[in-house]
Motif scaffolding. Structure first.
Motif, short mmCIF file in Angstrom:
data_model
loop_
_atom_site.label_atom_id
_atom_site.label_comp_id
_atom_site.label_asym_id
_atom_site.label_seq_id
_atom_site.Cartn_x
_atom_site.Cartn_y
_atom_site.Cartn_z
N UNK A 44 0.85 -1.20 0.00
CA UNK A 44 0.00 0.00 0.00
C UNK A 44 0.88 1.25 0.00
N UNK A 45 1.93 1.24 0.83
CA UNK A 45 2.87 2.37 0.85
C UNK A 45 3.51 2.56 -0.52
N UNK A 46 3.84 1.46 -1.17
CA UNK A 46 4.47 1.54 -2.50
C UNK A 46 3.53 2.20 -3.51
N UNK A 47 2.24 1.87 -3.44
CA UNK A 47 1.27 2.50 -4.33
C UNK A 47 1.13 3.99 -4.05
N UNK A 48 1.16 4.36 -2.77
CA UNK A 48 1.09 5.78 -2.39
C UNK A 48 2.31 6.52 -2.91
N UNK A 49 3.49 5.93 -2.72
CA UNK A 49 4.74 6.56 -3.17
C UNK A 49 4.73 6.72 -4.69
N UNK A 50 4.27 5.68 -5.38
CA UNK A 50 4.21 5.76 -6.85
C UNK A 50 3.28 6.90 -7.29
N UNK A 51 2.17 7.06 -6.59
CA UNK A 51 1.23 8.13 -6.90
C UNK A 51 1.88 9.50 -6.68
N UNK A 52 2.68 9.62 -5.61
CA UNK A 52 3.31 10.90 -5.29
C UNK A 52 4.44 11.25 -6.25
N UNK A 53 5.27 10.29 -6.59
CA UNK A 53 6.43 10.61 -7.44
C UNK A 53 6.04 10.80 -8.90
N UNK A 54 4.87 10.26 -9.28
CA UNK A 54 4.39 10.45 -10.66
C UNK A 54 3.32 11.54 -10.74
N UNK A 55 2.95 12.09 -9.57
CA UNK A 55 1.90 13.11 -9.49
C UNK A 55 0.63 12.63 -10.18
N UNK A 56 0.29 11.37 -9.93
CA UNK A 56 -0.85 10.73 -10.58
C UNK A 56 -2.02 10.62 -9.60
N UNK A 57 -2.57 11.77 -9.23
CA UNK A 57 -3.64 11.83 -8.24
C UNK A 57 -5.01 11.58 -8.86
N UNK A 58 -5.92 11.10 -8.03
CA UNK A 58 -7.32 11.03 -8.41
C UNK A 58 -7.98 12.31 -7.90
N UNK A 59 -8.57 13.07 -8.80
CA UNK A 59 -9.19 14.34 -8.44
C UNK A 59 -10.62 14.11 -7.98
#
Length: 397
Positions: A281-296
Motif C-alpha cells: 500500500x505504501x508503494x502505491x502511495x509513493x508511486x502516486x506521489x512521485x508520478x503526481x498521478x492523483x485522483x481528483x
C-alpha cells in the motif's frame, strides 16, 4: 392557452419544491434515527466497506497484470532477525539506491551490540524509518534508533475513515505547532530531494484517494537470499527500495500478518480475507506521489448542487406524471429509477477511469428516495386541502 400553460408550470415547480422539502425532512429524520439507534449499526457496518468503484480495479489490474513498476523495489524481511536485517540494509545500501524505506517497527532493545549496529544502518542519509500514531499518542518504539537528523514518517493511512478498506491516505498530519509526514510522503520527498514539487503538499493535509496501480505481483520483490548472494544488482541504483513484511515467497497469499483490505480485493462483496500487505500500500502511495498521478475528487458542494438539481427535476417530472393518473405510472417510475441508477454507476466508473472521483452514492440515494415519497406527499397535500383548503398543483381553483 399560453398563460394557462405558464401558470400550470409555475404551480408544478412550486409543488416540486415543497415536495423536495418534505422528502429532505423525512430523509433527515431517518438519518437521525439511524445515527442514534443501535439497530441500524449492522447495516451501517455492512455498507461502509463497500464501494461499486471497486469494480474498476478488477478490470484495471487485469489490464496491467504483466506490467511491473520499475521505480520501486520491495525487499521482504519476512521472519529474519535484527542481525540479518542489519546485513540486509548493508547489502541494499551497497547497490546505491536513491532511497531506502524501512517499514519495520523495532519494539524494544535486545542485544546492545546488534542494536547499535542496526541503529547505525538505519541512520544513513538516504534511509527513511517509521513510527505510528496510536490511540494513546505517538508510538516511538523505534526511539532507540532515532536521532535529530533521522528521516521518518508515520505508517498510518487514515485518521478519519471508519471503513476497514484502505481507500485513502493522509500525507500530512498537523497537531498544535508540529507537522508530521507520512512514510510515503517522506520517501517521495527524499527521492526527489531539491527537485521535489512542494505544491503537492497542499493537497495532503486532508485525505486523498489512493490511486492503486498494482498489488504484490506488480512490483519486483527481492528476498534476503537474493541480495546476500549477489555482489551487484545494478537495477537498484538510484531507485526506491522498500523493506517490509511480505510473507513467505510461496504462501504469501495465505498470510494475514500486516495485511489490509483494499479496493484491489478480488472479492469485494461479502466476506473475504485481507488482500494487500502494508508495504505494498505504501508503494502505491509513493508511486502516486512521485508520478503526481492523483485522483481528483469532485468537491462536496458540487455533489450537493447536483443532488438538489436532479431531485427537483425528477420530482417535477413524476409529480406531473402522477397528476395524469396513468395506469402505467408505477411501472414507469420503477423503470426510470433503475435506468437512473445504472446510468449514474456507469457514469461514475467512466469518470473514475479518467482519474475523477464523483461520489454518486448520495446523489442516487437522495433522488431515488425523494421520488418514492411522492405518494406520501400527495396524501399530506390531500389532508391539508381538506383541513385548510390548501391549493397547489394537485388541487387548483
Amino acid at each position: 392557452m399560453k398563460k394557462v400553460f405558464v401558470k400550470l408550470n409555475k404551480v408544478l415547480f412550486k409543488e416540486a419544491f415543497f415536495c423536495m422539502l418534505f422528502s429532505f425532512l423525512i430523509l433527515g429524520v431517518i438519518a437521525l434515527i439511524g445515527l442514534n439507534i443501535s439497530f441500524f449499526s449492522p447495516f451501517e457496518d455492512a455498507f461502509k466497506d463497500f464501494s461499486y468503484l471497486d469494480l474498476y480495479y478488477t478490470e484495471k489490474l487485469e489490464e496491467k497484470e504483466e506490467h511491473v513498476n520499475e521505480n520501486i523495489f520491495l525487499v521482504n524481511v519476512d521472519k529474519i532477525n535484527r542481525k540479518e536485517i542489519s546485513l540486509l540494509l548493508k547489502a541494499v545500501a551497497e547497490q546505491k539506491p536513491k532511497v531506502i524505506g524501512v517499514d519495520v517497527i523495532f519494539k524494544e532493545l535486545k542485544d546492545p551490540v546488534l542494536d547499535n549496529f542496526l541503529s547505525e544502518s538505519l541512520q544513513k542519509k538516504n534511509v527513511v524509518t517509521t513510527y505510528a500514531f496510536t490511540n494513546s499518542g505517538i508510538d516511538l518504539s523505534n526511539e532507540f534508533i532515532r536521532n535529530e537528523n533521522a528521516t521518518e514518517g508515520y505508517t498510518n493511512f487514515s485518521f478519519t475513515s471508519k471503513s476497514s478498506v484502505i481507500r485513502s491516505f493522509q500525507g500530512i498530519k498537523k497537531e498544535n505547532d508540529t507537522t508530521y509526514l507520512s512514510f510515503g510522503l517522506a520517501v517521495a520527498k527524499k527521492f526527489y530531494g531539491n527537485n521535489w514539487n512542494s505544491s503537492i503538499e497542499k493537497q495532503l493535509y486532508t485525505e486523498r484517494t489512493i490511486n492503486y496501480e498494482a498489488n504484490r505481483d506488480g512490483f519486483f520483490v527481492l528476498e534476503y537470499k537474493d541480495l546476500m548472494n549477489q555482489e551487484s544488482i545494478s537495477i537498484l541504483k538510484d531507485k526506491i527500495v522498500l523493506l517490509g513484511y511480505l510473507g513467505d515467497a510461496k504462501t504469501h497469499f495465505l498470510d494475514l500478518e500486516d495485511k489490509h483490505f483494499t479496493p484491489m480485493n478480488k472479492k469485494f462483496v461479502g466476506k473475504s480475507s485481507p488482500d494487500t500487505f502494508g508495504i505494498v500500500i505504501h508503494a502505491n502511495i509513493i508511486n502516486m506521489l512521485i508520478t503526481n498521478n492523483f485522483i481528483n475528487e469532485v468537491p462536496n458542494w458540487v455533489v450537493m448542487l447536483v443532488t438538489l438539481l436532479l431531485s427537483y427535476l425528477a420530482l417535477s417530472y413524476f409529480i406531473w406524471l402522477n397528476k395524469k393518473q396513468l395506469a402505467s405510472y408505477i411501472l414507469r417510475l420503477n423503470i426510470l429509477r433503475i435506468i437512473f441508477v445504472i446510468f449514474f454507476i456507469w457514469f461514475s466508473l467512466l469518470l473514475f477511469k479518467n482519474q475523477i472521483l464523483l461520489k454518486t452514492a448520495p446523489i442516487i440515494a437522495v433522488v431515488v428516495f425523494s421520488v418514492s415519497l411522492i405518494g406520501y406527499y400527495k396524501k399530506l397535500v390531500h389532508y391539508l386541502n381538506k383541513k385548510f383548503k390548501w391549493k397547489g398543483y394537485f388541487y387548483q381553483d
